[in-house]
Structures are given as C-alpha cells and as structure tokens.
Scaffold this motif. Sequence first.
Motif, short mmCIF file in Angstrom:
data_model
loop_
_atom_site.label_atom_id
_atom_site.label_comp_id
_atom_site.label_asym_id
_atom_site.label_seq_id
_atom_site.Cartn_x
_atom_site.Cartn_y
_atom_site.Cartn_z
N LYS A 94 4.58 9.84 12.90
CA LYS A 94 3.65 10.34 11.89
C LYS A 94 3.53 9.35 10.75
CE LYS A 94 4.40 15.33 12.27
NZ LYS A 94 4.74 16.52 11.49
N ARG A 95 4.68 8.84 10.32
CA ARG A 95 4.64 7.91 9.20
C ARG A 95 3.87 6.65 9.56
NH1 ARG A 95 10.04 9.54 8.69
NH2 ARG A 95 10.80 7.58 9.56
N ASP A 113 5.90 15.21 4.84
CA ASP A 113 5.01 15.99 5.69
C ASP A 113 5.74 16.86 6.69
OD1 ASP A 113 2.23 15.96 5.41
OD2 ASP A 113 2.11 15.60 7.56
N ASP A 114 7.00 16.58 6.85
CA ASP A 114 7.71 17.30 7.90
C ASP A 114 8.08 18.71 7.48
OD1 ASP A 114 9.32 14.21 8.32
OD2 ASP A 114 7.55 14.95 9.35
N ARG A 168 0.20 7.38 9.53
CA ARG A 168 -0.28 7.54 8.16
C ARG A 168 -0.41 6.18 7.46
NH1 ARG A 168 2.97 11.82 5.08
NH2 ARG A 168 4.61 10.47 5.86
N ILE A 186 -3.68 12.45 -0.29
CA ILE A 186 -3.42 11.08 0.16
C ILE A 186 -4.74 10.32 0.30
CG2 ILE A 186 -2.67 9.65 2.11
CD1 ILE A 186 -0.44 11.56 2.59
N PHE A 188 9.50 10.89 0.24
CA PHE A 188 8.76 10.27 1.34
C PHE A 188 9.46 9.00 1.78
CE2 PHE A 188 5.25 7.21 2.32
CZ PHE A 188 5.08 7.65 3.62
N GLN A 189 9.80 8.97 3.03
CA GLN A 189 10.41 7.76 3.55
C GLN A 189 9.31 6.80 3.94
OE1 GLN A 189 12.48 7.94 7.20
NE2 GLN A 189 13.59 6.04 6.82
N SER A 190 9.16 5.79 3.16
CA SER A 190 8.05 4.88 3.41
C SER A 190 8.42 3.89 4.49
CB SER A 190 7.69 4.11 2.14
OG SER A 190 8.67 3.14 1.93
N ARG A 210 0.43 21.76 -1.91
CA ARG A 210 1.86 21.83 -1.68
C ARG A 210 2.60 21.12 -2.79
NH1 ARG A 210 3.39 19.54 3.59
NH2 ARG A 210 1.71 18.14 3.12
N VAL A 220 -4.50 20.87 -0.31
CA VAL A 220 -3.62 21.65 0.52
C VAL A 220 -2.60 22.41 -0.31
CG1 VAL A 220 -2.20 21.57 2.57
CG2 VAL A 220 -4.01 19.93 2.27
N LEU A 261 2.18 4.44 -3.13
CA LEU A 261 1.97 5.87 -2.92
C LEU A 261 3.18 6.71 -3.24
CD1 LEU A 261 0.37 5.91 0.55
CD2 LEU A 261 -0.63 6.61 -1.60
N ALA A 293 0.83 -1.20 0.00
CA ALA A 293 0.00 0.00 0.00
C ALA A 293 0.86 1.25 0.00
CB ALA A 293 -0.91 0.00 1.22
N VAL A 294 1.88 1.20 0.82
CA VAL A 294 2.72 2.37 0.95
C VAL A 294 3.53 2.61 -0.31
CG1 VAL A 294 4.70 3.29 2.17
CG2 VAL A 294 2.84 2.24 3.43
N PHE A 343 3.25 9.88 -5.02
CA PHE A 343 2.25 10.93 -4.81
C PHE A 343 2.42 11.66 -3.50
CE2 PHE A 343 0.09 9.48 -8.42
CZ PHE A 343 0.14 8.10 -8.40
N VAL A 344 3.03 10.98 -2.59
CA VAL A 344 3.08 11.53 -1.24
C VAL A 344 4.32 12.37 -1.07
CG1 VAL A 344 3.11 10.92 1.17
CG2 VAL A 344 1.89 9.50 -0.45
N ASP A 345 4.16 13.52 -0.49
CA ASP A 345 5.36 14.31 -0.24
C ASP A 345 5.65 14.31 1.25
OD1 ASP A 345 3.87 17.59 -0.38
OD2 ASP A 345 3.23 15.71 0.51
#
Lengths: 444, 593
Positions: free
Chosen positions: B19-20, A49-50, B23, B57, A73-75, A66, A64, A42, A38-39, A45-47
Amino acid sequence: MNRTKGDEEEYWNSSKFKAFTFDDEDDELSQLKESKRAVNSLRDFVDDDDEDDLERVSWTGEPVGRRTRPGSFQSLSDALSDTPAKSYAPELGRPKGEYRDYSNDWSPSDTVRRLRKGKVCSLERFRSLQDKIQLLEEAVSMHDGNVITAVLIFLKRTLSKEILFRELEVRQVALRHLIHFLKEIGDQKLLLDLFRFLDRTEELALSHYREHLNIQDPEKRKEFLKTCIGLPFSAEDSAHIQDHYTLLERQIIIEANDRHLELAGQTEVFRKHPRKASILNMPLVTTLFYSCFYHYTEAEGTFSSPVNLKKTFKIPDKQYVLTALAARAKLRAWHDVDALFTTKNWLGYTKKRAPIGFHRVVEILHKNSAPVQVLQEYVNLVEDVDTKLNLATKFKCHDVVIDTCRDLKDRQQLLAYRSKVDKGSAEEEKIDALLNSSQIRWKN
Amino acid sequence: MAFPHRPDAPELPDFSMLKRLARDQLIYLLEQLPGKKDLFIEADLMSPLDRIANVSILKQHEVDKLYKVENKPALSSSEQLCFLVRPRIKNMRYIASLVNADKMAGRTRKYKVIFSPQKFYACEMVLEEEGVYGDVSCDEWAFSLLPLDVDLLSMELPEFFRDYFLEGDQRWINTLAQALHLLSTLYGPFPNCYGIGRCAKMSYELWKRLEEEEDGETKGRRPEIGHIFLLDRDVDFVTALCSQVVYEGLVDDTFRIKCGSVDFGPEVTSSDKSLKVLLNAEDKVFNEIRNEHFSNVFGFLSQKARNLQAQYDRRRGMDIKQMKNFVSQELKGLKQEHRLLSLHIGACESIMKKKTKQDFQELIKTEHALLEGFNIRESTNYIEEHIDRQVSPIESLRLMCLLSITENGLIPKDYRSLKTQYLQSYGPEHLLTFFNLRRAGLLTEQAPGDTLTAVESKVSKLVTDKAAGKITDAFSSLAKRSNFRAISKKLNLIPRVDGEYDLKVPRDMAYVFSGAYVPLSCRIIEQVLERRGWQGLDEVVRLLNCSELAFTDMTKDDKASSESLRLILVVFLGGCTFSEISALRFLGREKGK
C-alpha cells in the motif's frame, strides 16, 4: 543512428510533455531521492492507513474525516533502512513514455522485449513479410498480449487484409488477439470480413446480430432484426432470431394500442393499474404476463391476447400456466385462477389439474396474498402429505392441518397444533371435538 | 493462507508495504504535473484508491476537484486535467473527446493520463487516431496488488476472467508477472513454485524471464514465503458455480463484497441509511464468523450478545471509581463490539429472509445432486422451473453451467429446451450469452453421436484402457471435456459420511459446502503440497486437460527458514470465491503449514 528527426518519427510516438526527465536512464537513485522528498514533505499530514475504521465513508470526494496522527506514517525512507534500495527502484521508474529509442537496429526479440517494457520502439524497419511474421512470433512466444496486439496493429496497418488474414489463420493465439482488438475498437467491418475469410459463419451472424443492442429506436431495431433473419445461424438459432423479430413487431403494435387506451381512460384495468413501464424490448414471458394482466379475455384473433401469444411462440403449457397464474393472482381474480386448473372429463365431472406441482401454485398464490379460503383449496390438492402439512401450517390453513392430522390419526401432532390456534376459535372447538371423539383410533 | 486461530501460526509478511509503495508512486506521479489540477477518477478505481490514500493526501498534492470519469462533458475549469483510469478503449475515447472539445473552443490546458496498472498500446493507438497524442502525456501507476486483508491480496481486475478465458487475450499476463516479480523483490524469492493451467504456465514463464533480466535483485534475500501455487480458474469452474454457505461467502453472494468492503442497506443497518463496511480481520466479530458455516453463525452471535449484555450489566454494582474506570477503559470497546454485533445480526437476518423467500434449501439440494451425479432428470426439471418462474437470470445460468460441467455437457434435447425457455424468460438477446458460455466451455451441448466418444468406445474395445487414454488426449484439443465425475472419484471430492456431518467441528474442507463437496481447486492444492509436486497425479492432470500444463519448480535454498516454508501463497488466475479462501484457511489450520 545518424538519421534526421523526421526519419525518427516512431510508430509509438513520444510525448511532447516532459515534466520530469533524467538523462541517465539508470539513475534510479535520483528518482528515489525525488520520491523520498515528496514523501517526507507529507509526513505530518498523512496518517496510517492500516487503521481502517468501520466509520470510514466511501470515496465520494468528501473528506474522510479521520484522526491525523503525526509521525505514525512509515514513509518510504523509513522502510529503506532495512531493505536494499534497489528492490524498490522498478516501482518508481520514471514515466515509461518518456523513454526514447534512437536505434533502428533492434532484432525482433530485442524489439519485443523493449515493447514489453513499455518503451517507445519503432517497428517501421520490419518491412518484409518474413520480418513481420518473425516479430509476431517473437511476441507470441513472450506471452504478453499487449505486445502481441501492438505488433498486430502494425501488421494491420502495413499488410493487406488478405495477407494478414492468411497469416493469422495458422496462428491462433495472434488471431484471437486481433479478433478481440477489433471488437474493442469497434471495427465491425474488418471483423466481419475476417469471420467471412475464416468461414466462421456463426460468429459472423452473431456479430451482426449483436449490433441491434446499439439501436434504441424500436422501429429501426425491428427493421434491423429483419435483416438478421437470413443470416447463417444454426437452424435452431434462426428460429430464435425470427421469434425475436416477431416479438418486437407485436410489442410495437401492443404498445401503441395500449398507450392510446391508457390515455383515453375508458378501460378499467388501465385506470386501476396504470402501466409502470413500456412493454417494448421485454422478454416473451414478461410480455405474456402483461398480456394476461391487461388482455386476458381477448379473443385469439387479437395480437395482444394471451392465447395468440401462446400459439405464435409455441409457449409450453407449464410456462403458460405459471405466468397466467401469477398475473391473475396479482389481480386477485380468483375465479380465473380456478378456471385455469379446472378440467372436465368426458362424463362431465370437473377435476383440478395442473402441469406444475400444486405446491408451486400455493406458493404463487400466497406471494400474491390470496385469502385462506382460496389457499386451502390448493393446499388440499398437494399430493405429498408432508409437504401438504408443512404448507398448511406455514400458511395457517387450519382446516387442512386438522383434517390431515385426523386422517393420519396423529393425535400428538393435533394436540401440538391446538396451541397454535386462537383461544375460543372455531378451529379450537373443532380440534377439541376430534380429540374427544371416540370414533377415531389414534395411532399415538 | 492465514492461520489466525493457531497459536503457533507462522507470522505473515507485512503486506501493508504494498500500500505504501502504491501511495508513494501515486504521489510521485501527481507531482509530475506541478500546480493545481482536477483529477478524474474511473469508477472502478475509486475503491482501490480509497484503500491506500484519502482526499487529504490528494489535496496535499494540489488536486483541486475530483470527478468521476463518466460519459459526460467535463465541467472542470482547471488549467490542468489529470485522468486516473484503467487502460480501456472507452476511456481513451472519452478523454480524446474532451481534448478535442477544448481544441475546438480554442482552449489550451495540460492533460495527463495515468494508467493503472499499466498502459496498453491499443489505448495509445486510439489517442493517436483521435489526434490528441502528444497533447496528452501518459504515465503508468503500477498499482497491481492491493492487500485486502492480512492474508489476502487482490489485483482488482474483474476483466481478467473475460479477457483471458473468453477472448483468449493475454494482456494481463505481463501485469501478473510484474506483480509476482514485485512480490519476490519485496518478500524474497519463492523456493517452491507449483502451477496448473495454460495461463499459469505462461505467467510463470514470463515472470521467470523478468527475474533473469533483472538478475541479482532477489538473490541473497531470505524468502519470507515458502511456496507459491498458480492455478487457472478454468481448472475448476465447479467450485465457483456452487452457492456459498460460509458466512463471508453468503455475504458476498447476497450483498457483493467489492474491494474488501460491502454496502449494507437500510434493511441491515436498521436505520434509514446505508453503511459501507470494511470486512477484514480488524472487525473482531466478523473475523470469528467469516469462515463458519452459516448454521453456526446465529448461535455464535447470540452467545456474543449475551456476553456483551453481561459486561454492560457489570456496571450496576459499581462505585464511582470503578465506574470511572469502566467508562474510560472498557466502554468504548464494548460500544464498538455492540455496533459490529448488531450489524452482523442484521446481515444474518437479511440473508435469512432472502434465502427463505427463494427456497434456498431446494436450490442447495439440487446443487448437491448435480455434484454427486444422481437424479439428473429431477435437477433438470428444477432448473427448468427456475427459468420459467423468471427467478434470477444469473442463478438460472449458474445452475445450467453446473449441470453442463458435471455432466460433460447437456444432452441436446435438454440444451435446446432450456435455452429456448431461457431466451423466452429473460430476453432473446441472451443468444449471445449462450454463445459466449459455450466458447468459455461453461455451458456446452453433447454432440449427438459425439465423434470423441464414438472413437473412444470403439478403440477401448480393441485396446487397453491406457492406449484409449492417449487417444482421448489427442482429441482433447478438439473437444475439451470436463470429466468432473472421474476427477471427483479420483480425488474423493464427495466425502462419504456416516450419519450427520458435524458442521460445528468440520473434519475436512467439505464443510464449506455443508459437507457435501470438497472444493476441487483446494483439493488439488492440498495434494500437490503434500506430495511436493505432481507425482502420482498424472491421471488427474490428464482428466483436467492439463497434461502439458502442470509444473513444479523447486530450488534448493537453505536460506528458507522452516517458519517461512509453512507459508503458502495461492494465486487464482481469473478470481476465487470466499468459500475457497475459507477452505484454504481451514487447510492451513489443519496442516499448520
């Protein structure tokens, strides 16, 4: 273990909807794989968040907006490389509701442990009172309030309330949980029974009284409050309840009357200052303010007159004066303000007196933009010289400042103040005259 | 604790991992309901969710429309509805009413409820009673720790305080124990644990039980954090009742910081719209002033503004090439700083305006008098006038509670008169408020001829003080006294100051209250860490009514590096104030550990 489906009807029923199940409940690895898949899907697409930016908009359902930064993104799988997989597993457990418990032989402590983990667990086999109590005590010793409540729900269903209450009376922790639970689900009847049983009369009375908050209709609310008057409150609280009832009763009368007056349009104060809200359910002080604003001159005999309110509710002088002052100042009725503080002694001399400090009076007047002439009269009445000087300076009561400096023989301060008054003004002249006067013996 | 101002500060653990995890788990749960679905989110969960995921997301995982959970019929036409909620009874009733309305209309859809951070049996019971159990599938999203900043985690559970400290409901203890378990799983075991308070002790016990059950997971890991300190909020109510005067605290008192961000209205932004601003270490301007006493902030900001002006001015003498460099490399940063600067200046102005309007100075003076225990009569009169003028209902209560706790309860005459006036000013229904405050021990009345004091004084005439102390213990379950004065003396909470307290160069934690008072909670933490335990603090612990409730647990773990031993995690059960956070940051800087 060999029971039929019907027998297994567990108290904490399981869900019909099973979207995702594994057979082996310990197969955490396969869950991880699922989550990893799942991750990974992504990733693009995911940037990150920090990088929280100031511009970000709130969660309103709008995008949002951005920047997307692929690959940043560190999955979970990235994180896995340096951390043992097992440590993440409890976080990604499969929905706990899906666990089923086919054993009916769990001991009280096992049962409580399973409940704590959110697993479905039948309590039906705990039938003797001893078993039930053991289960409850086990739950209490575990400290988990959710489990304590779960057991209590079962006990409430399977014990008569007399027995339940009797057992809980000596188990305070469990008792508190039951009371909170009953409050939350709104089982008012059982709650009142419980308080009655425990002889907690004050809580009984307050719980009943609390219900008035749910009644919107003023007449019905008033009638309800009437039923509260006889409840076993402390003497002091009884008086408050009585006052609450009387206040609402008055407000209903005043409201009906004033709405009529306002609609008729004959009364000046209502025309000039239309009411912004109904007076119903307002606090007493607000009602007094309202009454001082719209009904100041009425005789004591009418319900809406300030004097009547003051007498009925034994409002202290201090409170009365503060409120009346605020109301009359708002209407700029300076004459009324004046009368509020004027007293005559037996010789017929008038004197200004206030149950509150005059500095407070000045503040309230200023807040209602009283003219300088009015302000300075009261600034002059402030006893403490420093406070007086401060207020006079703050509110530009030039005469008071000048006179006070003169009285203090403080030439320097007067000189400094000269720069604050307008050039060529009467104040400047007055200051100059004083500065040049040879009659004053300045201290500096 | 963070020490951003020390060059030798130990490195903080990477909390963004939390957080990760949250999520990933949310995505996993959404995938459990394959296909298009509408998502209903509880208002209280929006900000926390906002910090870990965004709309895109959610869209990626086939969330079609978003709704707020509110008591209105749902307009959604989706075939699948997903609810993301706190485990609250009213949410269950709402969901049940939706499902039942669908049933009445002969409509079938799929429903999924995701409880965060966990589900409660009482919620499932409601679903069962309403006849929708089984129509609705339930899941848990164990999102219990949100990193608000590099050195700050929050459970974002405002009801924790009320549930435990007022109602005595222990439902969040498991949530907390799970969260602590997660922390030790991710950041290694904590070699040193300390705690005080009943809730702290129970949480600790449950947490240890969890660790035993899942044995082996934390073993062999290097601890990243050397110490953990659990503290019940009711050990120190006083600090939470004082007006805040460090910048971040003032921003919170004035505008309310929620979930690490604040809504600045038009009066701050000097435009016609409000702005939601994240307040954390990333905001360079904020980071430099957040822990400062307010009196220093203006000077700092204007200096900053002058520097900025100077940097802008540099471009005057530039040639084309330099200008190009300036624009491409520096201008953006300057503009960013400019914007932040003007925001915080606006916030300061707004705070000043509000505080001068309500004579803040007088309020602070009263609080300090209460803390030090002089002019009680005068303070009581001030509170009375505060109430009579209908200033602020919350502030009036705050002052009354402060009076009560510092004085071991109000004398009956004052209690009655203040209560009556309060009900008259703010509404008779606050009778309920007073009852609740009394139950929580926040606002009490000294019983006339107090049995406790009567017995105590009789006994102390006969026997030594030590024996009298024991007898007080025996009674403490009946009448919990706050004993603030005695504690304050023992722990030296009111610093003796010769001359002016220099707020620019603070010398102790008292600076967060203008040098008038060292926060009790932080003082306890400081003392225990210094002594590596509760030795020598018996009297204080007894005065705090925590005789059986103070604990220490130290494991000999040679794996703990000296670096990690300098890191301390403090857990406030029931919430903490920004003043306390600032004080602890100061402590961290001072001690370097």
